[in-house]
Scaffold this active site. Structure first.
Site, PDB file in Angstrom:
ATOM      1  N   ASP A 102      -5.926  -3.180  11.797  1.00 36.85           N
ATOM      2  CA  ASP A 102      -4.734  -2.349  11.896  1.00 36.85           C
ATOM      3  C   ASP A 102      -4.609  -1.879  13.343  1.00 36.85           C
ATOM      4  O   ASP A 102      -5.543  -1.983  14.133  1.00 36.85           O
ATOM      5  CB  ASP A 102      -4.866  -1.152  10.940  1.00 36.85           C
ATOM      6  CG  ASP A 102      -3.536  -0.490  10.627  1.00 36.85           C
ATOM      7  OD1 ASP A 102      -2.506  -0.889  11.210  1.00 36.85           O
ATOM      8  OD2 ASP A 102      -3.530   0.435   9.791  1.00 36.85           O
ATOM      9  N   CYS A 104       0.821  -1.221   0.000  1.00 34.14           N
ATOM     10  CA  CYS A 104       0.000   0.000   0.000  1.00 34.14           C
ATOM     11  C   CYS A 104       0.850   1.264   0.000  1.00 34.14           C
ATOM     12  O   CYS A 104       2.004   1.259   0.422  1.00 34.14           O
ATOM     13  CB  CYS A 104      -0.925  -0.012   1.225  1.00 34.14           C
ATOM     14  SG  CYS A 104      -2.282   1.181   1.125  1.00 34.14           S
TER      15      CYS A 104
END
Length: 227
Positions: free
Chosen positions: A135, A6
């Site tokens: 996360d 990412c």
């Protein structure tokens, strides 16, 4: 194990990720992020990818009109809702652009329990999410902190496939292979600077996860054939 890299900003980096066999790439559409890209940059980055690699659009509390504008100009495959969106909001926004979607949940080790995490996942599963991303929590940031949360909070019987993010790198990602997860997501752990990917770190990360693919290859010579 699936791998998502990412936070791309450079075409050369995204081309290297594709050569190394990454499954998905994430583009950040959140202006406060140092990894944020414009629509024009995103068009160039997505055009650098071969077929069969998914493009994930990371958005944070993006208004409906702005998301529609983004979808009309950038050929992404999946939305990653990374803000404070409710299950209903995610469902409505994704339906407006006819895209599959995942939701990022920020896990606070001091406050969350495994049962609580599982219950949150269930809510997004009912709303139509295709996967859930877990996360680390930060009080002032929506992600990209490089921090890990307590992996013992991962549900063993999640109602959605789990994507694990937060503090991953080539040195610790092998420890995730036995966890109840579907994929790993990394940004800072493969960088030389914010938004600047490091080819050696990307290669080492892929070698640690995709062991079968790399078993007969030297670290400096990735194959164009994926096993």
């Amino acid at each position: 194990m699936q791998v998502k890299f990412c936070g791309f900003t450079q075409p050369s980096d995204i081309k290297m990720a594709a050569q190394l066999g990454v499954d998905a790439v994430g583009l950040v559409f959140f202006p406060p992020s140092p990894r944020a890209v414009t629509i024009e940059q995103a068009q160039l980055l997505s055009a650098s990818l071969p077929a069969f690699i998914s493009v994930v659009a990371l958005v944070v509390n993006m208004p409906r009109a702005e998301l529609i504008e983004l979808a009309n100009h950038v050929p992404f495959d999946i939305i990653q809702f990374h803000g404070d969106e409710t299950p209903e909001q995610c469902q409505q926004l994704a339906s407006a652009v006819n895209k599959r979607w995942i939701k990022a949940l920020r896990i606070n080790t001091e406050q969350h329990t495994t049962a609580g995490v599982s219950a949150q996942i269930d809510e997004f599963a009912v709303a139509g999410a295709n996967s859930i991303l877990l996360d680390a929590y930060h009080p002032h940031k929506y992600g990209g902190t490089g921090a890990r949360f307590d992996w013992s909070l991962l549900p063993q019987d999640s109602s959605l496939p789990i994507i694990l993010a937060g503090g991953l790198d080539a040195d610790n990602v092998a420890a995730t292979l036995e966890l109840p997860i579907y994929a790993v997501d990394v940004s800072g752990g493969i960088e030389s600077g914010k938004g600047k990917k490091d080819a050696a770190k990307m290669r080492a990360f892929m070698k640690a996860v995709k062991r079968d693919r790399w078993q007969n290859e030297t670290p400096s010579e990735p194959s164009n054939n994926s096993n």
